[in-house]
Design an enzyme around this catalytic site. Structure first.
Site, PDB file in Angstrom:
ATOM      1  CB  CYS A  58      -0.981  -0.051   1.192  1.00  0.00           C
ATOM      2  SG  CYS A  58      -0.334   0.075   2.733  1.00  0.00           S
ATOM      3  CG  LEU A  59       1.184   5.894   1.061  1.00  0.00           C
ATOM      4  CD1 LEU A  59       1.734   6.587  -0.522  1.00  0.00           C
ATOM      5  CD2 LEU A  59       0.169   7.167   1.224  1.00  0.00           C
TER       6      LEU A  59
END
Length: 99
Positions: A58-59
């Site tokens: 993800c981020l």
């Protein structure tokens, strides 16, 4: 799986749990987009083989960590939280794609 022991690039599926907009802005080559908020409803169709090695990203690693924990509870045997998209890209030596 150990945090620094990512599977070989050809033998794992990268699962990006960010939103479709974030995914389109840049994702690891070959990754599928399975947003965290759709995991419960779309998981069986998107990830039918529970023995496939999965690397989640993800981020920052927070959403992928939650997704990894949930997938393990569902019986997925080889799940690794790879952290950020950039980290997974570097470790698996796969480029970032846009679109």
């Amino acid at each position: 799986m150990e945090p620094n022991a990512l599977p070989q690039p050809a033998h794992c599926l990268v699962v990006d749990v960010r939103s479709p907009g974030e995914f389109a802005a840049g994702h690891v080559d070959g990754a599928i987009n399975l947003p965290l908020d759709r995991l419960g409803t779309d998981c069986a169709q998107a990830l039918p083989d529970k023995s496939t090695p999965l690397v989640l990203c993800c981020l920052s690693g927070a959403r992928s960590g939650m997704a990894a924990q949930w997938l393990r509870q569902q019986g997925y045997a080889q799940v690794l939280n790879g952290g950020s998209v950039g980290s997974v890209s570097l470790q698996l030596q796969r480029p970032i794609r846009r679109g």
